[in-house]
Each structure stands twice: as structure tokens, then as C-alpha cells.
Write an enzyme that holds these catalytic residues in place. Sequence first.
Site, short mmCIF file in Angstrom:
data_model
loop_
_atom_site.label_atom_id
_atom_site.label_comp_id
_atom_site.label_asym_id
_atom_site.label_seq_id
_atom_site.Cartn_x
_atom_site.Cartn_y
_atom_site.Cartn_z
N ARG B 46 -10.80 5.74 -20.15
CA ARG B 46 -11.94 5.26 -20.93
C ARG B 46 -12.95 4.69 -19.97
NH1 ARG B 46 -11.58 1.21 -18.56
NH2 ARG B 46 -13.16 0.30 -19.90
N GLY B 47 -14.09 4.25 -20.52
CA GLY B 47 -15.19 3.81 -19.69
C GLY B 47 -16.17 4.96 -19.59
N ALA B 48 -17.45 4.68 -19.87
CA ALA B 48 -18.43 5.75 -20.00
C ALA B 48 -18.47 6.68 -18.78
CB ALA B 48 -19.81 5.16 -20.30
N ARG B 89 -15.00 11.74 -28.32
CA ARG B 89 -15.53 10.39 -28.60
C ARG B 89 -17.05 10.49 -28.74
NH1 ARG B 89 -13.53 5.42 -25.46
NH2 ARG B 89 -14.13 4.46 -27.44
N GLN B 196 -9.19 -4.60 -23.27
CA GLN B 196 -9.54 -4.03 -21.96
C GLN B 196 -9.88 -5.11 -20.95
OE1 GLN B 196 -10.79 -2.99 -24.88
NE2 GLN B 196 -11.01 -0.77 -24.96
N ASP B 237 -22.27 1.96 -22.82
CA ASP B 237 -21.78 3.29 -23.20
C ASP B 237 -22.91 4.25 -23.46
OD1 ASP B 237 -19.48 1.32 -23.88
OD2 ASP B 237 -18.59 3.30 -23.71
N ASN B 247 -22.71 -0.91 -26.43
CA ASN B 247 -21.59 -1.23 -25.54
C ASN B 247 -20.47 -1.80 -26.39
OD1 ASN B 247 -20.41 -1.40 -22.89
ND2 ASN B 247 -20.71 -3.60 -22.95
N LYS B 248 -19.34 -2.06 -25.78
CA LYS B 248 -18.14 -2.55 -26.45
C LYS B 248 -18.47 -3.63 -27.50
CE LYS B 248 -14.81 -1.44 -25.97
NZ LYS B 248 -14.44 -0.32 -26.86
#
Lengths: 348, 348
Positions: B46-48, B89, B196, B237, B247-248
Site C-alpha cells: 500500500r502507499g500511493a 483501488r 499503518q 493519495d 489522504n488517509k
Amino acid sequence: MPVKTIEWIDGRIRIIDQTQLPGKLAYLDIRDIKVLGEAIQKLRIRGAPAIGIAGAMGVALAAQVYRGSERKGLIRNVKESIKFLRMTRPTAVNLFWALDRMEKVLDSVADEPVDEIQERLLQEAMTILEEDRQVCRRMGHHGASLIPEEATVLTHCNAGGLATADYGTALGVIYAAVEMGKRVKVYVDETRPLLQGSRLSAWELIQSGIDVTVICDSAAGFLMGQGRIDCILVGADRIAANGDVANKIGTYTLAVLAEKHDVPFYVVAPISTFDFILASGDKIPIEERSGEEVVQGFGLKTGPEGVDVYNPAFDLTPHDFVTAFVTEKGVLHPPYEESLLFIQPKVV
Amino acid sequence: MPVKTIEWIDGRIRIIDQTQLPGKLAYLDIRDIKVLGEAIQKLRIRGAPAIGIAGAMGVALAAQVYRGSERKGLIRNVKESIKFLRMTRPTAVNLFWALDRMEKVLDSVADEPVDEIQERLLQEAMTILEEDRQVCRRMGHHGASLIPEEATVLTHCNAGGLATADYGTALGVIYAAVEMGKRVKVYVDETRPLLQGSRLSAWELIQSGIDVTVICDSAAGFLMGQGRIDCILVGADRIAANGDVANKIGTYTLAVLAEKHDVPFYVVAPISTFDFILASGDKIPIEERSGEEVVQGFGLKTGPEGVDVYNPAFDLTPHDFVTAFVTEKGVLHPPYEESLLFIQPKVV
């Protein structure tokens, strides 16, 4: 509320062991003051009003279990128990308020026979329990007037029946509004680290047939940004004389978000939660709890071995973020230096 | 970073299975595009930026595993894989950016022999990986100038080495500042529901010997209220053309808190995270994930049976909350309608 959070049965204190919710509705019968202390520390019973009642019943229990006939021995034992209970948790003032009240009764009947002292302490504890019931209903009644006919409210932690002897402080307002026929949808923050929101508030709201949705604490801002929250209702663990509020960690964040989005922010608390001795909130001791609650919650390891954790159990919300206080004597609006005088005891 | 989040080894994609951290550093060797899709959806990677690289390698993998000799069959297979990976996603734009780039290469070599097409796609994926490494270093270099000589910073989620091919976006700035001799203390939000922050960021910061303390998401406001945070660093993101940031979940709350407390709020992201097609953030699709992530996290039941859950994985932070963007081309300050032109491709 269909459940009894705390009651006195045949010389025992019966509580719901809230650490086992929502998986299991388990009761704990307590006959020993040390067991009660552990139950308060481990949050088997929690919520400012409820731990006040637990403290009072603990004092009554300490008297009841005394088997001697000498009043001096009884008084010494009870005083030691009061001292012990005082050490269990630092932030909620209701505990100290209840213990002070029990100690005053003890002092006033110190010349009576042992069984009379025991009886009077038990009576006082039962009075505190009964008063809390009535106070909950009155807060609910006053607070319900603040809720629109159709409303989406956000609450944090558990300020409900599980935190009091009846239907709660913040959640009491919701129950009362629903009883009045208002249509209320509730979002509840899960409330890390101990998840009193998802474990306890969601559970008791479902028991009462109320529409509830759990969110992560960090989603509250997103909901407010979308205009989906009409008001916020929270309880309090201690409120200073100027109206500064100590409550579950995360409350201050909600208050800042509420201000930013023009969402009314209501604090629902009985007068026993106000500490008129403290001029402002920065004097309220903030309990710091074990980091394991955060990175080893419920037995699972969610942080690396040995990582530092900062785990304050409460935070402080300055009074200027509070739209109104809901108490058993009515709804108090700013300026609080005037309105809080209305509930302040004549002599402190 | 002492670990490799994603690499290409002998025709396989090797990733760290991040769902097993911090308990276990386990690698997953992927030879099948379906397995890669599952790994992206389940957040094993994960992570853009990292899922951009994973997408690109996935396209290369789809070409490599083609055993036929007809270029038409190869191209059809690869195009289908691109379509499949596109569905994994919705929010991070780097995935689409990387897939578009790979598809463009595919189209440009469509008349070449099969092995040449395979080779060119693999080269392009490796170029994307290598570019991300360099971009991380450049962002770190530019961003470090914003960090005081002695600083306490707050970050959210994981925008570190585990989210990129090198030392990250937000955490990259921290690594770079520390390499420059600055003394940096880091608070990291645990970042519910998938943690995370406590599982990944705390883990990788400890690997690099950086002073890190985990807090619950809801404690960030309390820390800022006490003046204990010098700046906030987050990744992104997707960033719209006007600078609005997806973002998150929880990022927006931090932005509001930062504004209230005059704490600089920096967003660190490569240009591949900017989506100049979208005029503003309200057009960015926000992924909503299963409620089980919240009330059944890591196998434990923390909400009552059947309770409703709202679990948006991201939120939107309007550009006026952002003090500056850190990109590989430098630090961009408001007004963003001017400064973002600097990084905008000439033809969109």
C-alpha cells in the site's frame, strides 16, 4: 436502559464487567474492597457518575464486612477503604465527591453503635445511586430540548447507561429525545484505545433500538466537513469552575472540529462532575495509562516491540468551545462565569 | 531504509507482506497478476507511490508470463491485466498514472516482436521504480529545509519507505532532516482502522534509529493544544489541480487542528500523485472499505453483532489548509493556482 450497570444485592456490589462487552454480558459480584478497586482501575466499571456510585457503595461495603463490635475499629477500616478508593483513578471528580460525602456521613454518625453506622452508610450509598437515576432523567429532559426534531448527532466514548445508574448523561439526552418522538441518528466514535464507543455505546444504543453507526475517531472531521452532523454530545469526567472540561481523550479534537464547522458542542454532566475548587482546567490531573492499551489492545500486538507510547486517558477542552452545559438544573449557556454560579454550592 | 518494499527478482515481484508487520517481516513472491491484485486490495502492499510501482510491475509480469509467440495475444493479455489492475483501488492516482504510462509504452511497441515488447515493458517498470527512488531523495532534500534544527513532528499513517521504493514521502523528509544532523522527535498517529502508523511507520522509524512515539489518533489535538508539535508531515493519495488533498482518513482532522494551533501542515508527494485532470478534491473518489476493518480488526470483535459501520479509507483536505507542498521539484507555497503550474505537465 434494560441493564443495571451497578446495584447493591444482599451485601454485595453487582456490576456489569464492561471489559467483556460487547461479546458477553457478564456480571461481577463484589464483596471485597480490593476487588472493587481493581474493577475501577481496570475499567470493569467506568464513567464518572458510575465510579462515584461504586466508590460510595465501596464505603458501605467496607462497613458491612466489618465483623467486630467496636465502632473505633469499624471507623478505622472504613477510613482506610476511603483512602484506598481515592487512589484508584485520578481524573473523574465524582469519585472524590462521593467519597467525601460518605466520609461526612461517617463522621456525623461516629458516636452511634456499629450497626447504626453500617446502616447509615448503606442508606447514603443507596441515596447517591437513586439521586443519580433522577439526575440522569432530568439531564435527559433538559438536554432533549436542544435536539432538532430530526437530527444526526455524534458522541464519543460512553456517557450512557453504562456510565451511570440510569440512562446516562450524553446518551441520556438521546434517549430522552427519542422518547419525545424525535428521530435521532447517532454516530459514535469507536474511542481508542479502549473502544468504549464501539464496545459500549453502540451496544447500549442497539439494546434501546436506536439507529447507531460506528466510525473511527479520525472520521469525525470528514463527517463534519460534509455537513452530516447536527450536534455533538459528550459527557465529562471533571469540569473546572470556569467551565473547562476534562473528558475522554479525543474530546478536545471534536470541540475544535465543531467550532470550525459551526456544529453545536454540548457537554452533559451532573453537578457532581463540577469541581468548583479548581479555577481552571489546567489544574485537573490527567491520567496517563499504560502504552499497552494502545499497542497491545485486547491481546494483539499492533506496534513494534518496545516502542514508546504516549497514552493520556483524557484531554482538556477550554470552556469557550462549549456551546452549552446540560445539567440536572437546566441548560447553561455562556458566559459561564455567570451561568455556572447558578449551580455552584453556596459554600465551597 | 534497510528493507525493500518492492523489487523485481527473476521474473517475480517480491513484496513485503505489510499485513504481517510489525510482528513478522515476511516476503511474498508474486508470479500471478490475480495474486498481485489481491495483495493490493488487501493492503499487503500500500502507499500511493508503491502501488503505482506494483501496478507497473504487474503489467511487466503480465507480459513476461505470456508463453505464446503471437504479439496480438500478448497485447490482449497485457491490456486485460491493465484493466484488472485498474479496478483494485480507486483513490490513489499513482496506480492509474503508472498503468497509463505502461499502456502508452505498450502501444508504442505494438509492432515489435513478442520478446521485445516484454523487454520494453519490464524496462519501463524498472524505470518507474528507479525514478521513485530518486524522487524520494529529492523530496527529502527539499522538505528537510522546512524542519527546524530541533523539531517535534507529527505524522499520520505510513508515508515512508514502506509506501515507496525508497525512503518515503513524509518520512523521507524526516530521514533527510536527520541525515543533515537535525534532531527530530516523531509522534505518529496509530491510524485506525488498519494501524499503518503504529504497525508500519513506528516499525520503520525504529529500524532507522529515529525517536518515535505512538499516540492514538485522538490524542493529536491534545498534543497540539499543549504546543508540543512543531509541524505536521503527511503524504497524499491524490491531489487535485487546485491543491485539494485526498489522504488517509484523519488527515483532514489534523489539518483543522493544525490551523487552529498555527502548526505548519506540509503535504509531501511526488508529481505522479497530482491529478491535474480533476479541478478540485470533491471529484476524487473516496474508497469506502468494509466495516469489519473497524469492528473486527485483527480477528477481535470490538463492536456489537451486526452494528452499522461507516469506514471511509480517505478524506479530503482543502488546499487552504496546506502550508506547503513538498515535491521532487521543490517546495510549493500558496497561492497554489500559481505555484502548482510549475509542476503541471504542459499538455494534459
